[in-house]
Motif scaffolding. Structure first.
Motif, PDB file in Angstrom:
ATOM      1  N   UNK A 203       0.813  -1.212   0.000  1.00 17.30           N
ATOM      2  CA  UNK A 203       0.000   0.000   0.000  1.00 17.30           C
ATOM      3  C   UNK A 203       0.848   1.264   0.000  1.00 17.30           C
ATOM      4  N   UNK A 204       2.160   1.122   0.022  1.00 21.09           N
ATOM      5  CA  UNK A 204       3.044   2.288   0.067  1.00 21.09           C
ATOM      6  C   UNK A 204       3.017   3.036  -1.263  1.00 21.09           C
ATOM      7  N   UNK A 205       3.112   4.356  -1.184  1.00 17.70           N
ATOM      8  CA  UNK A 205       3.111   5.187  -2.391  1.00 17.70           C
ATOM      9  C   UNK A 205       4.237   4.782  -3.336  1.00 17.70           C
ATOM     10  N   UNK A 265       2.760  11.870   5.536  1.00 15.61           N
ATOM     11  CA  UNK A 265       2.470  13.285   5.758  1.00 15.61           C
ATOM     12  C   UNK A 265       3.206  14.172   4.754  1.00 15.61           C
ATOM     13  N   UNK A 266       4.448  13.816   4.462  1.00 16.88           N
ATOM     14  CA  UNK A 266       5.240  14.623   3.532  1.00 16.88           C
ATOM     15  C   UNK A 266       5.232  14.048   2.119  1.00 16.88           C
ATOM     16  N   UNK A 267       4.440  12.999   1.900  1.00 17.34           N
ATOM     17  CA  UNK A 267       4.368  12.389   0.578  1.00 17.34           C
ATOM     18  C   UNK A 267       3.561  13.243  -0.388  1.00 17.34           C
ATOM     19  N   UNK A 268       3.805  13.050  -1.663  1.00 14.16           N
ATOM     20  CA  UNK A 268       3.159  13.873  -2.689  1.00 14.16           C
ATOM     21  C   UNK A 268       1.639  13.716  -2.665  1.00 14.16           C
ATOM     22  N   UNK A 270      -0.346  12.562  -0.319  1.00 11.80           N
ATOM     23  CA  UNK A 270      -0.927  13.036   0.933  1.00 11.80           C
ATOM     24  C   UNK A 270      -1.040  14.548   0.972  1.00 11.80           C
ATOM     25  N   UNK A 271      -0.025  15.235   0.473  1.00 13.94           N
ATOM     26  CA  UNK A 271      -0.046  16.699   0.469  1.00 13.94           C
ATOM     27  C   UNK A 271      -1.109  17.231  -0.493  1.00 13.94           C
ATOM     28  N   UNK A 272      -1.227  16.597  -1.654  1.00  8.56           N
ATOM     29  CA  UNK A 272      -2.238  17.035  -2.625  1.00  8.56           C
ATOM     30  C   UNK A 272      -3.638  16.837  -2.056  1.00  8.56           C
ATOM     31  N   UNK A 273      -3.889  15.659  -1.501  1.00  6.48           N
ATOM     32  CA  UNK A 273      -5.215  15.382  -0.963  1.00  6.48           C
ATOM     33  C   UNK A 273      -5.529  16.294   0.223  1.00  6.48           C
ATOM     34  N   UNK A 274      -4.517  16.599   1.027  1.00  9.47           N
ATOM     35  CA  UNK A 274      -4.728  17.519   2.141  1.00  9.47           C
ATOM     36  C   UNK A 274      -5.163  18.897   1.661  1.00  9.47           C
ATOM     37  N   UNK A 275      -4.520  19.386   0.597  1.00  9.16           N
ATOM     38  CA  UNK A 275      -4.896  20.696   0.048  1.00  9.16           C
ATOM     39  C   UNK A 275      -6.309  20.664  -0.531  1.00  9.16           C
ATOM     40  N   UNK A 276      -6.628  19.595  -1.231  1.00 11.14           N
ATOM     41  CA  UNK A 276      -7.967  19.490  -1.811  1.00 11.14           C
ATOM     42  C   UNK A 276      -9.036  19.425  -0.720  1.00 11.14           C
ATOM     43  N   UNK A 277      -8.741  18.693   0.337  1.00  8.11           N
ATOM     44  CA  UNK A 277      -9.689  18.600   1.452  1.00  8.11           C
ATOM     45  C   UNK A 277      -9.944  19.971   2.059  1.00  8.11           C
ATOM     46  N   UNK A 278      -8.892  20.749   2.207  1.00  4.17           N
ATOM     47  CA  UNK A 278      -9.063  22.106   2.746  1.00  4.17           C
ATOM     48  C   UNK A 278      -9.886  22.971   1.800  1.00  4.17           C
ATOM     49  N   UNK A 279      -9.627  22.837   0.503  1.00  5.36           N
ATOM     50  CA  UNK A 279     -10.354  23.671  -0.464  1.00  5.36           C
ATOM     51  C   UNK A 279     -11.853  23.345  -0.461  1.00  5.36           C
ATOM     52  N   UNK A 280     -12.168  22.065  -0.435  1.00  2.76           N
ATOM     53  CA  UNK A 280     -13.582  21.670  -0.405  1.00  2.76           C
ATOM     54  C   UNK A 280     -14.228  22.134   0.901  1.00  2.76           C
ATOM     55  N   UNK A 281     -13.531  21.939   2.003  1.00  5.60           N
ATOM     56  CA  UNK A 281     -14.074  22.324   3.310  1.00  5.60           C
ATOM     57  C   UNK A 281     -14.297  23.831   3.390  1.00  5.60           C
TER      58      UNK A 281
END
Length: 404
Positions: A203-205, A265-268, A270-281
């Motif tokens: 399951x690793x990136x 946390x510092x993976x590509x 994970x960072x993209x999904x984190x930004x998208x989650x913030x944008x949607x929220x």
């Protein structure tokens, strides 16, 4: 998924991206030949398998005006009457000329500056190879959509694994376009993510990337991002059905990734999904804050002698309930837990209070049409916020009150 009852759209359908309204030639760049890989602004995360519609529109103007010359009637580009068949007839030689122009720009600074000006800026210039790549792979795009629909019909994981293993992983550009076009047709991306992990063995990136399936996850992220423009509309006449479907689509894509891939946390990814989650929220938080005021404003009786229905306010309140129910189903993919829980609790309490008050008023005056109509809308809200059984109980109570 909680959607407006009036909707006739299949609840399992994938929401279609809608292009900007304006001149037809801009809305459908390249006569629609690369439509399956076009995405709407905002585009923070760029994926080699997709092209922002604005970039494609600018490249299309350059292609038709500066590359095609007399081979294409530019007025038909502007009015949108140029068909895909018309373009196909001259496309091979035009792609060769466009490739020569890009190659010259790579070799010559003056040519590069001219090309940037013709395209309208550095952003379009940087994405031009991707646009031309999409055109060169145009025959693959329709097949990719068929591939995506076929995946929906594969009941066994073994079939999914075999389908994924047939991907052209060695050609990274083709694989990226294929997965983006296919992903738009895949109703349940979770099954796809599960099959990817089975082939990757981890399951690793890094393992997924080594196995050649990074375009699958990238395509999921690109489609998740492509829901953002659908979440922007506001006001009582906003298409709440479209907003709810976009939210659910985002949730499905996000959950397909987070429930299968080990995101660092510092993976590509994970960072993209984190930004998208913030944008949607960020788009949903103001809507959440409006739900309770809209509900109270719609259900509160006017002053004595001046009571009247406000259709816009009632619609806004009902839309708010649909949105709230959808957010409940999708909250695990958002960063709204505190405000959601507060709004969920308070809206339920307020709605029950207004419904009980409305029933009391109707019992006191069964002929009050305004109270009866307001109560009808409140019962619809109760069906969404609570459950159909409670709504049916309220309907019986309303009927009994009107018989007095």
């Amino acid at each position: 998924m909680s959607i407006p009852a009036s909707s006739s759209v299949d609840a399992e359908a994938v929401p279609e991206a809608t292009g900007p309204r304006g001149r037809p030639g801009q809305a459908r760049p390249f006569a629609g030949l690369i439509e399956p890989v076009l995405v709407e602004e905002p585009v923070d995360f760029t994926f080699d398998g997709s092209v922002a519609r604005g970039h494609a529109a600018a490249a299309w103007v350059w292609f038709a005006r500066d590359i095609a010359g007399s081979d294409i009637d530019f007025s038909r580009v502007e009015d949108g009457s140029l068909t895909a068949g018309d373009l196909e007839a001259v496309l091979p030689q035009l792609l060769a000329k466009a490739g020569d122009a890009v190659a010259q720009a790579d070799r010559d600074d003056d040519a590069r500056r001219r090309l940037r000006v013709q395209l309208g800026g550095d952003d379009v210039f940087e994405r031009l190879p991707t646009v031309l790549g999409a055109l060169r792979n145009r025959a693959l795009l329709d097949k990719a959509q068929v591939f995506g629909r076929a995946i929906n019909g594969l009941a066994e994981e073994a079939g999914l694994v075999a389908a994924l293993q047939s991907m052209p992983k060695q050609d990274k550009m083709a694989a990226a376009f294929l997965m983006h076009a296919a992903m738009g047709q895949i109703a349940n991306p979770t099954r796809l993510a599960s099959a990817v992990l089975k082939i990757s063995g981890s399951a690793a990136e890094a393992a997924v990337t080594r196995a050649g399936f990074a375009p699958v996850i990238d395509a999921m992220l690109a489609h998740a991002q492509n829901q953002l423009h659908l979440l922007q509309p506001s006001g009582p006449f906003a298409d709440i059905d479209l907003v709810c479907r976009a939210l659910e689509r985002f949730h499905r894509l996000a959950r397909a990734i987070t429930s299968h891939v080990e995101l660092e946390r510092s993976g590509r990814w994970g960072m993209i999904l984190g930004r998208l989650t913030r944008r949607v929220s960020e788009r949903m938080e103001p809507r959440l804050r409006n739900i309770l005021p809209d509900l109270n404003g719609a259900m509160r009786r006017g002053r004595e002698g001046s009571d009247r229905l406000d259709p816009d306010q009632l619609l806004a309140a009902l839309n708010g309930m649909y949105l709230l129910a959808t957010l409940r189903d999708c909250k695990d993919s958002l960063a709204l837990n505190a405000i959601f829980e507060q709004t969920w609790l308070q809206s339920g309490q307020a709605l029950e209070m207004h419904l009980n008050r409305g029933l009391d008023l109707l019992r006191a005056n069964p002929a009050d049409v305004i109270v009866a109509k307001r109560l009808d809308v409140g019962i619809k809200m109760a069906e969404v916020r609570f459950n159909p059984e409670y709504a049916e109980t309220l309907r019986r109570a309303r009927a009994a009150a009107m018989k007095r």
